[in-house]
Design an enzyme around this catalytic site. Structure first.
Site, PDB file in Angstrom:
ATOM      1  N   GLU A  92       0.831  -1.205   0.000  1.00  0.00           N
ATOM      2  CA  GLU A  92       0.000   0.000   0.000  1.00  0.00           C
ATOM      3  C   GLU A  92       0.864   1.254   0.000  1.00  0.00           C
ATOM      4  OE1 GLU A  92      -4.080  -1.574   2.176  1.00  0.00           O
ATOM      5  OE2 GLU A  92      -2.740  -0.262   3.294  1.00  0.00           O
ATOM      6  N   CYS A 112       3.265   9.019   0.741  1.00  0.00           N
ATOM      7  CA  CYS A 112       3.736   8.186   1.852  1.00  0.00           C
ATOM      8  C   CYS A 112       4.098   6.824   1.283  1.00  0.00           C
ATOM      9  CB  CYS A 112       2.638   8.064   2.911  1.00  0.00           C
ATOM     10  SG  CYS A 112       3.129   7.114   4.365  1.00  0.00           S
ATOM     11  N   CYS A 119       6.166  -5.572   8.721  1.00  0.00           N
ATOM     12  CA  CYS A 119       7.217  -4.955   9.523  1.00  0.00           C
ATOM     13  C   CYS A 119       7.566  -5.876  10.682  1.00  0.00           C
ATOM     14  CB  CYS A 119       6.740  -3.604  10.059  1.00  0.00           C
ATOM     15  SG  CYS A 119       7.996  -2.688  10.988  1.00  0.00           S
ATOM     16  N   CYS A 123       5.350  -3.056  16.724  1.00  0.00           N
ATOM     17  CA  CYS A 123       4.669  -2.028  17.532  1.00  0.00           C
ATOM     18  C   CYS A 123       3.209  -2.438  17.754  1.00  0.00           C
ATOM     19  CB  CYS A 123       4.738  -0.675  16.846  1.00  0.00           C
ATOM     20  SG  CYS A 123       6.432  -0.068  16.628  1.00  0.00           S
ATOM     21  N   CYS A 126       0.264  -0.542  15.908  1.00  0.00           N
ATOM     22  CA  CYS A 126       0.392  -0.330  14.463  1.00  0.00           C
ATOM     23  C   CYS A 126      -0.110  -1.540  13.692  1.00  0.00           C
ATOM     24  CB  CYS A 126       1.853  -0.043  14.114  1.00  0.00           C
ATOM     25  SG  CYS A 126       2.165   0.145  12.343  1.00  0.00           S
ATOM     26  N   GLU A 170       9.910  -0.719   8.195  1.00  0.00           N
ATOM     27  CA  GLU A 170      10.944   0.081   8.845  1.00  0.00           C
ATOM     28  C   GLU A 170      12.021   0.383   7.806  1.00  0.00           C
ATOM     29  OE1 GLU A 170      13.635   2.082  10.417  1.00  0.00           O
ATOM     30  OE2 GLU A 170      11.930   1.700  11.757  1.00  0.00           O
ATOM     31  N   SER A 224      10.379   7.660  15.812  1.00  0.00           N
ATOM     32  CA  SER A 224       9.179   7.306  16.573  1.00  0.00           C
ATOM     33  C   SER A 224       9.557   7.016  18.022  1.00  0.00           C
ATOM     34  CB  SER A 224       8.512   6.078  15.940  1.00  0.00           C
ATOM     35  OG  SER A 224       8.062   6.384  14.637  1.00  0.00           O
ATOM     36  N   LEU A 225       9.188   7.918  18.911  1.00  0.00           N
ATOM     37  CA  LEU A 225       9.568   7.816  20.316  1.00  0.00           C
ATOM     38  C   LEU A 225       8.467   7.138  21.129  1.00  0.00           C
ATOM     39  CD1 LEU A 225      11.639   8.495  22.511  1.00  0.00           C
ATOM     40  CD2 LEU A 225      10.613  10.781  22.678  1.00  0.00           C
ATOM     41  N   HIS A 226       7.296   7.753  21.173  1.00  0.00           N
ATOM     42  CA  HIS A 226       6.076   7.184  21.752  1.00  0.00           C
ATOM     43  C   HIS A 226       6.059   7.047  23.276  1.00  0.00           C
ATOM     44  CE1 HIS A 226       5.076   6.610  17.656  1.00  0.00           C
ATOM     45  NE2 HIS A 226       5.798   5.510  17.474  1.00  0.00           N
ATOM     46  N   ASN A 300      -4.810   6.251  15.646  1.00  0.00           N
ATOM     47  CA  ASN A 300      -5.877   6.051  14.675  1.00  0.00           C
ATOM     48  C   ASN A 300      -6.650   4.769  14.918  1.00  0.00           C
ATOM     49  OD1 ASN A 300      -5.451   8.363  12.868  1.00  0.00           O
ATOM     50  ND2 ASN A 300      -3.459   7.417  12.537  1.00  0.00           N
ATOM     51  N   CYS A 342      -1.643   7.216   9.558  1.00  0.00           N
ATOM     52  CA  CYS A 342      -0.480   6.654  10.235  1.00  0.00           C
ATOM     53  C   CYS A 342      -0.847   5.415  11.052  1.00  0.00           C
ATOM     54  CB  CYS A 342       0.126   7.721  11.146  1.00  0.00           C
ATOM     55  SG  CYS A 342       1.626   7.207  11.990  1.00  0.00           S
TER      56      CYS A 342
END
Length: 351
Positions: A92, A112, A119, A123, A126, A170, A224-226, A300, A342
């Site tokens: 995608e 994007c 991946c 995460c 995600c 990634e 990406s910290l989060h 999301n 995202c």
């Protein structure tokens, strides 16, 4: 089969010269590739018929990705494509458009792109991370994602203005193919987009960040910290190391020192998980004075069982960072209803 979209201009020159043709024939291939978007080598009429036939016979092709499906958001500003690959896999990619007064009425059009199918980072919030890792994409598959949208935009008298490596996968885990794609996309004889219009997003593979800093590329870096501490980050990013927070902060600092490009830390906000006032204060203390930018991303739908915080909680979190002198914005999400935002990309979820 070798896709011509996977060749750097210098490699294209070597190809035509090895075939016994003059160097300028390379530009007769490159120009239509990136401005006319032919579907087959036989359509490149600038080349002699015999040369076209030789290229086809030698196994060269154009555009190894084919559009399988297309879905557009209700406001028409976000489009998601499902592209098929030669090995029967699919990936995608997303176009997001924003009004821009700086572009004289033409919208800012951001692509994007994905670097992998699935991946391995895992995460928990995600959709891509939850589908697992399947395979890396080659440079031509990455470039082709941009080309598909470039052709669509050209028909609207618009053009690609920005590229973000924030799609599936990634990027640092497919480093060589990612870098080759970037060099093709930014080469003045390739796609020709400015380096400063490209951003790479990584979960924080520090070896890749340090390697990228040495590439002499003026591209943006988003990490990406989060979470502001290792215990919480490990829950959200299972592959994170025991000292990942400080390690990626330090890697971001090294990147800025080497390139002069400000680093963005991405922070997905999840209700009751990492959006408390105490967590915001901890994050503010962590980042205070390092000159970075924080991009807050309310989580999301479809990304696990996590919920998006209320607008009030998001704004309160942002204000705590701003009050600490940290440059901070809340991401304007697009395409949520078509699972194009995202953390939502997952090939078996195409709507």
């Amino acid at each position: 089969m070798t896709d011509l979209y996977g060749l750097l201009p210098e490699e294209m020159e070597k190809l035509v010269m090895d075939m016994g043709y003059q160097r300028y024939r390379a530009d007769q291939i490159l120009l239509p590739l990136y401005y006319k978007f032919p579907k087959d080598i036989s359509e490149i009429k600038q080349l002699p018929k015999t040369m076209r036939e030789e290229l086809i016979k030698a196994g060269y092709t154009i555009g190894s990705t084919k559009e399988i499906h297309q879905v557009v958001s209700k406001d028409g500003e976000t489009m998601k494509l499902l592209l098929g690959l030669p090995d029967d896999n699919s990936v995608e990619t997303v176009l997001m458009q924003y009004p821009s007064t700086k572009l004289f009425g033409i919208p800012r059009s951001t692509i994007c792109v994905s670097t992998q199918i699935g991946c391995a980072m895992g995460c928990v919030f995600c959709a891509t991370g939850q589908m697992g890792f399947e395979t890396n994409l080659r440079a031509e598959h990455i470039v082709s994602q941009v080309i598909h949208f470039a052709e669509i935009l050209q028909k609207r008298n618009q053009h690609v203005t920005n590229i973000v490596f924030m799609g599936m996968g990634e990027p640092m885990a497919n480093y060589d193919e990612m870098i080759k794609a970037i060099r093709i996309l930014t080469h003045p004889r390739g796609f020709g987009i400015g380096q400063r219009h490209i951003t790479i997003s990584t979960i924080g593979i520090t070896s890749g960040i340090d390697k990228l800093a040495e590439e002499d590329l003026q591209i943006g870096l988003a990490i990406s910290l989060h979470a502001p501490n290792d215990k919480l980050r490990k829950k959200l990013v299972p592959t994170a190391g025991p000292n990942s927070v400080q390690e990626i902060i330090d890697a971001g600092r090294r990147y800025f020192k080497k390139t002069g490009r400000r680093v963005t830390f991405e922070y997905a906000l999840m209700e009751g998980v990492n959006d408390s006032i105490e967590t915001a204060m901890e994050l503010a203390n962590l980042l205070k004075g390092n000159g970075s930018h924080v991009n807050l991303i309310p989580i999301n739908p479809t990304a696990g069982d996590f919920k998006r915080p209320s607008t009030g909680r998001v704004l309160k979190f942002e204000q705590i960072l701003v009050d600490a002198g940290i440059n901070c914005t809340v991401r304007v999400e697009k395409g949520t209803e078509i699972s194009a935002a995202c953390g939502q990309l997952r090939t078996d979820m195409m709507n």
